[in-house]
Design an enzyme around this catalytic site. Structure first.
Site, PDB file in Angstrom:
ATOM      1  N   HIS A  92      -8.665  27.145  34.497  1.00 33.48           N
ATOM      2  CA  HIS A  92     -10.045  26.927  34.955  1.00 33.48           C
ATOM      3  C   HIS A  92     -10.522  25.566  34.463  1.00 33.48           C
ATOM      4  O   HIS A  92     -10.230  25.155  33.338  1.00 33.48           O
ATOM      5  CB  HIS A  92     -10.974  28.053  34.492  1.00 33.48           C
ATOM      6  CG  HIS A  92     -11.211  28.132  33.019  1.00 33.48           C
ATOM      7  ND1 HIS A  92     -12.242  27.465  32.388  1.00 33.48           N
ATOM      8  CD2 HIS A  92     -10.561  28.817  32.031  1.00 33.48           C
ATOM      9  CE1 HIS A  92     -12.223  27.743  31.090  1.00 33.48           C
ATOM     10  NE2 HIS A  92     -11.207  28.556  30.844  1.00 33.48           N
ATOM     11  N   ASP A 100     -10.160  24.303  26.387  1.00 34.41           N
ATOM     12  CA  ASP A 100     -10.577  25.449  27.192  1.00 34.41           C
ATOM     13  C   ASP A 100     -11.372  24.962  28.403  1.00 34.41           C
ATOM     14  O   ASP A 100     -12.601  24.921  28.354  1.00 34.41           O
ATOM     15  CB  ASP A 100     -11.421  26.402  26.347  1.00 34.41           C
ATOM     16  CG  ASP A 100     -11.713  27.703  27.048  1.00 34.41           C
ATOM     17  OD1 ASP A 100     -10.927  28.087  27.937  1.00 34.41           O
ATOM     18  OD2 ASP A 100     -12.731  28.329  26.729  1.00 34.41           O
ATOM     19  N   GLU A 144     -14.631  30.393  35.295  1.00 32.53           N
ATOM     20  CA  GLU A 144     -14.094  31.380  34.345  1.00 32.53           C
ATOM     21  C   GLU A 144     -15.070  31.643  33.221  1.00 32.53           C
ATOM     22  O   GLU A 144     -15.218  32.781  32.763  1.00 32.53           O
ATOM     23  CB  GLU A 144     -12.764  30.886  33.772  1.00 32.53           C
ATOM     24  CG  GLU A 144     -11.998  31.921  32.974  1.00 32.53           C
ATOM     25  CD  GLU A 144     -12.375  31.975  31.482  1.00 32.53           C
ATOM     26  OE1 GLU A 144     -11.934  32.905  30.790  1.00 32.53           O
ATOM     27  OE2 GLU A 144     -13.097  31.066  31.017  1.00 32.53           O
ATOM     28  N   GLU A 145     -15.746  30.591  32.764  1.00 31.06           N
ATOM     29  CA  GLU A 145     -16.675  30.763  31.646  1.00 31.06           C
ATOM     30  C   GLU A 145     -17.873  31.627  32.040  1.00 31.06           C
ATOM     31  O   GLU A 145     -18.599  32.110  31.170  1.00 31.06           O
ATOM     32  CB  GLU A 145     -17.150  29.393  31.145  1.00 31.06           C
ATOM     33  CG  GLU A 145     -16.049  28.510  30.582  1.00 31.06           C
ATOM     34  CD  GLU A 145     -15.371  29.073  29.342  1.00 31.06           C
ATOM     35  OE1 GLU A 145     -15.801  30.150  28.854  1.00 31.06           O
ATOM     36  OE2 GLU A 145     -14.406  28.464  28.871  1.00 31.06           O
ATOM     37  N   GLU A 167      -4.743  29.870  29.013  1.00 31.17           N
ATOM     38  CA  GLU A 167      -6.054  29.967  28.377  1.00 31.17           C
ATOM     39  C   GLU A 167      -6.053  29.282  27.016  1.00 31.17           C
ATOM     40  O   GLU A 167      -5.069  28.680  26.610  1.00 31.17           O
ATOM     41  CB  GLU A 167      -6.474  31.438  28.228  1.00 31.17           C
ATOM     42  CG  GLU A 167      -7.481  31.900  29.265  1.00 31.17           C
ATOM     43  CD  GLU A 167      -8.816  31.165  29.167  1.00 31.17           C
ATOM     44  OE1 GLU A 167      -9.061  30.435  28.181  1.00 31.17           O
ATOM     45  OE2 GLU A 167      -9.621  31.303  30.089  1.00 31.17           O
ATOM     46  N   HIS A 178     -15.053  25.968  22.017  1.00 35.71           N
ATOM     47  CA  HIS A 178     -16.387  26.102  22.621  1.00 35.71           C
ATOM     48  C   HIS A 178     -17.450  25.309  21.862  1.00 35.71           C
ATOM     49  O   HIS A 178     -18.593  25.758  21.731  1.00 35.71           O
ATOM     50  CB  HIS A 178     -16.800  27.576  22.719  1.00 35.71           C
ATOM     51  CG  HIS A 178     -16.197  28.283  23.888  1.00 35.71           C
ATOM     52  ND1 HIS A 178     -16.552  29.565  24.257  1.00 35.71           N
ATOM     53  CD2 HIS A 178     -15.249  27.896  24.792  1.00 35.71           C
ATOM     54  CE1 HIS A 178     -15.852  29.933  25.323  1.00 35.71           C
ATOM     55  NE2 HIS A 178     -15.052  28.940  25.663  1.00 35.71           N
TER      56      HIS A 178
END
Length: 885
Positions: free
Chosen positions: A186, A198, A232-233, A259, A335
């Site tokens: 993603h 990510d 995706e998030e 991932e 993140h």
């Protein structure tokens, strides 16, 4: 004469029996008589000196730990040669990665995600297509699906998406292919973060794999579909849109999902299947740098880690088996704004590319892919050996092996108890006593260390080890070892006062073997593939015991005995230390984002105690073999107490702003305006403020000295009459964050406000009320529904039509849309009593402004600037409106 002779013989036997009764029986346990001298003619063996035993055990464990560490840090088995046109090139992949992250945060609905990132991907894909050989054909499709589904993640909620973006590429033989394997990444990121690991790096790897495969002159047997998904998030929305709506999805027989739960390092295979053991075998055969663990799979699927991946969507909604991989190193900056491309090592990209390219090529040329349904039954036990290779075998074979291993161990223990038979009850009693004492020592250790962890949490010193992991070992690890030794020292001194050390060492070894054998049988019965660990801790110790028996029984705890003992235990101890690194690498950073309700020190201390118990299980007997453990006990206690004093003094600050290795505190701030309406639509209450959530147990205690107005006097109160306490949760994580703060601030007036209206209210034939609504607003909105007392939410137009309640009984809907979307129309249906003067349902809607001109107010900007540099403070504006119908 015969009777007389018989009588005489009886008299002789009686006399002998009386004499035997007057003499004590021989002692199998080697008890000491008066004066402490061993009964019998053999000279007592000297006990093991502490000055020799303790350092040997410590050096042994440290040496194995160093070996495990080296293995984990070794990303590539050999230095990569210069990449040719048909080889995966990490430098080319890094170029893709740098360009994707240079776009900036790619939040769903933003131009960065929906336009710039998509255009960049299309530009690269078209360039690859132009250089594709005649053996292949490349097709590209831009999908913008709309859909809805319910999921039991985070306590359960329903998701709705509209016009989100997927970039789909199919590489297939020139004549086409009936079956396909999917590779998924993603390109979107969480708000305010660059999202390098990510998951931009995975998309970069996929682009380079597409480039490499397309230039090969070898034709593939099956198609490879590359899905660059753009949402995706937003809790797995884009993958759902693809697998349930795209025409190519029907051809997919297996998938690989790329991932991240950290930044770089090794990519761990932490989920496979469901079932389909042939997929694991494909990874075992093809992967060049394997790193896989069924233990990680069972931990992840237990729900302990609050995360999920697209693997779930393909499994549950597509009924497709697959392999889930994730980077797990350095989850402290996952993140956050520090997740930048420069922190991902080139070797990390190379190993991921080598592995995924090899597995995709294997699957795309495998006969089993087309007939995957024939190979779908059965689970697999799999684990890598120091990253060198993977052992994998069917779970049913593992079950047989486990039961056979346990049976042999129980047979050995039974035989030992029954020798000699007259002493069987006595021997069994001794073994069970040692078994009970070992378990008691573990329980006492766990209780004592958890008490220390609770004390540390209560005094406000939680997470003191977050930046310096060694602090947790010095505090909880040494305390656990000291408590464990103390219990056995007391048992040795008072319960086994006159018992031979050699005998005690032997019986406690057997007690540990018995514990592991029982654990093996129980875990196997439970169907846990992780039971293979117990097999290691039964088989190797049993073989070691047989090898050292002669040396130990004749000479005691000699240097030769210790060397043979440690060599025999080499593999289980090495693997456990290797596994412990993986577990702590995954779990320690999670403690910084696990919410305000779970004391992280209790969790980490529990893990440390568990590993201490495991590692000590076959060294407990050394406590009884050595003459004294006084020095060891004093040293361990001193280290633990000194560390505790230092922790209490606050010398170990939990967070770090070190540019090379940051470990920030996560804080979310939402400048919120709330309005509460009555049944007639009138505003009965309104307020505005900056709502603050600290993502860890410490809350805002470390921030208050820097921003004094953020303190416990402004703790948020829960509005019990409103769903989800009347607060604008972006996701239903209210049960994880019960401590938050609300700093009064001016009202915000977004330039693109939300529009919410009731279109109709109808009484349905089945005596229920249907309410139709229309909503238009920003790309992210949250809907909260609470039926009033006497009413029940029976149906709605979302998901599969069956409402799914969240934790606490309210209903949560997460909404997002792409760059543009039509107004969101939905209906809810409630059964209600005839009289409902106060309405039948409370329904609230929150609008979240994650990007653009409405994202941050001047007040929010000013507050964020005052936060210390060891925080990652992510802020946005939102509105909250509650209505009663």
């Amino acid at each position: 004469m015969e009777r007389s002779g018989d009588a005489g013989e009886w008299r002789l036997r009686a006399t002998a029996a009386q004499r035997d009764r007057r003499q004590p029986p021989p002692r199998e346990d080697g008890d000491r008589g008066a004066g402490g001298k061993k009964r019998g003619g053999r000279r007592p063996l000297l006990p093991l000196p502490e000055a020799r035993g303790a350092p040997l055990v410590l050096l042994y464990l440290l040496g194995l730990r160093a070996l495990a560490q080296v293995s984990h840090r070794q990303l590539l088995s050999r230095s990569p040669a210069a990449a040719g046109p048909l080889d995966f090139s990490a430098s080319r992949a890094r170029g893709y990665l740098d360009n994707i992250t240079a776009i900036g945060p790619r939040t769903v609905g933003s131009p960065e995600n929906e336009v710039f990132a998509v255009n960049y991907l299309l530009e690269q894909i078209r360039g690859i297509e132009r250089e594709c050989t005649d053996a292949h054909k490349i097709s590209v499709d831009i999908q913008r699906p709309t859909g809805s589904f319910s999921i039991d993640f985070l306590g359960g909620f329903t998701s709705y998406y509209a016009n989100i973006t997927n970039v789909v590429v199919k590489l297939e033989p020139r004549n086409g292919a009936e079956h396909a394997v999917l590779s998924n990444c993603h390109f979107d990121s969480v708000p305010n973060t660059p999202g390098a690991s990510d998951d931009a790096v995975s998309c970069a790897v996929m682009l380079e794999i597409l480039n490499t495969l397309s230039k090969s002159s070898e034709s593939l047997q099956h198609a490879v579909i590359f899905l660059f998904n753009g949402a995706e998030e937003n809790i797995l929305q884009a993958s759902h849109g693809f697998i349930t709506q795209h025409e190519w999805a029907k051809s997919i027989r297996a998938f690989i999902n790329l991932e991240a739960a950290g930044v770089g390092g090794k990519e761990l295979v932490f989920q496979t299947g469901p079932e389909n053991p042939w997929l694991v075998q494909a990874y075992v055969i093809a992967a060049k740098h394997p790193f896989a663990s069924v233990v990680a799979q069972e931990i992840f699927q237990s729900g302990i880690i609050p995360a999920d991946t697209d693997f779930r969507i393909y499994r549950d909604f597509g009924n497709v088996p697959g392999i889930d991989l994730a980077f797990i190193e350095n989850g402290y900056i996952y993140h956050t704004e520090y997740d930048t491309s420069d922190r991902i090592l080139t070797d990390s990209i190379q190993r991921a590319g080598d592995n995924i390219l090899a597995v995709l090529k294997y699957l795309a040329t495998s006969e089993k892919l087309a007939k995957s349904f024939e190979y779908r039954h059965g689970n697999v036990v799999f684990f890598d050996i120091l990253g060198l290779f993977v052992l994998a075998y069917p779970a049913r074979v593992g079950t047989i092996m486990n039961y056979i291993t346990a049976a042999i161990a129980f047979f050995y223990l039974s035989k030992k108890v029954l020798q000699p038979k007259p002493r069987a009850v006595h021997n069994l009693k001794k073994l069970l006593t040692a078994f009970s004492l070992t378990l008691t020592s573990w329980v006492c250790t766990l209780v004592a260390v958890l008490a220390v962890a609770m004390f540390v949490s209560i005094i406000g010193r939680a997470l003191s080890w977050y930046t310096h992991f060694y602090v947790s070992v010095a505090l909880y690890g040494t305390a656990a070892a000291a408590k464990l030794i103390l219990v056995h020292v007391l048992a040795k001194k008072f319960f086994y006062k006159n018992v031979n050390e050699q005998y005690l060492g032997d019986v406690f070894y057997d007690a540990s073997l018995m514990i592991w054998s029982i654990a093996l049988a129980v875990m196997t019965q439970m169907g846990l593939c992780s039971a293979f660990i117990c097999t290691l801790w039964v088989a190797f110790p049993l073989l070691t015991k047989l090898l050292i028996h002669k040396e130990f029984s004749q000479k005691g705890a000699t240097i030769k005995f210790i060397v043979m003992y440690m060599l025999g235990m080499f593999f289980p101890y090495l693997y456990m230390l290797y596994l412990s690194w993986t577990v702590f690498e995954m779990f320690t950073p999670v403690m910084g984002r696990s919410g305000s309700e779970i004391p992280p020190d209790m969790v980490l201390a529990g893990f440390i105690v568990i590993f201490t118990m495991i590692l000590s299980s076959y060294f407990i007997n050394f406590i009884y073999l050595v003459k004294s453990t006084k020095t060891t006990l004093i040293t361990l206690t001193t280290v633990s107490v000194v560390t505790l004093i230092l922790v209490c003094s606050g010398i170990f600050f939990p967070y770090s702003s070190d540019a090379a290795n940051p470990k920030p505190k996560r804080v979310f701030l939402q400048h919120t305006s709330r309005r509460f309406h009555d049944l007639d639509g009138n505003v009965v209450k309104s307020d505005s403020g900056i709502w603050i959530n600290g993502f860890d147990y410490n809350g805002i205690s470390h921030i208050t000295p820097h921003v004094p107005e953020i303190n416990d006097t402004i703790r948020t109160r829960c509005d019990e009459q409103a769903p989800f306490c009347g607060l604008p949760w972006i996701l239903p994580v209210h049960f994880m964050f019960r401590k938050n703060w609300y700093l009064p601030a001016p009202e915000i007036l977004p330039r693109s406000p939300i529009h919410f209206k009731l279109l109709s209210k109808k009484l349905m034939p089945w005596n229920s009320v249907r309410l139709n609504f229309e909503v238009s607003g920003p790309s992210h909105m949250s809907l909260y529904v609470r039926p009033h007392v006497g009413s029940a939410l029976s149906r709605w137009s979302l998901g599969d039509g069956v409402p799914v309640p969240s934790v606490g009984g309210d209903y949560f809907v997460f909404y997002s849309h792409g760059l543009h979307a039509a107004p969101w129309n939905f209906w809810v249906e409630l059964t209600a009593p005839e009289k409902h003067s106060d309405g039948i349902v409370s329904l609230a809607i929150a609008a979240h402004y994650f990007f653009g001109e409405d994202q941050k107010s001047p007040q929010l900007y000013a507050l964020l600037e005052r936060f210390p540099n060891w925080t990652f403070s992510s802020g946005w504006s939102c509105t909250y409106d509650l209505f009663v119908f």
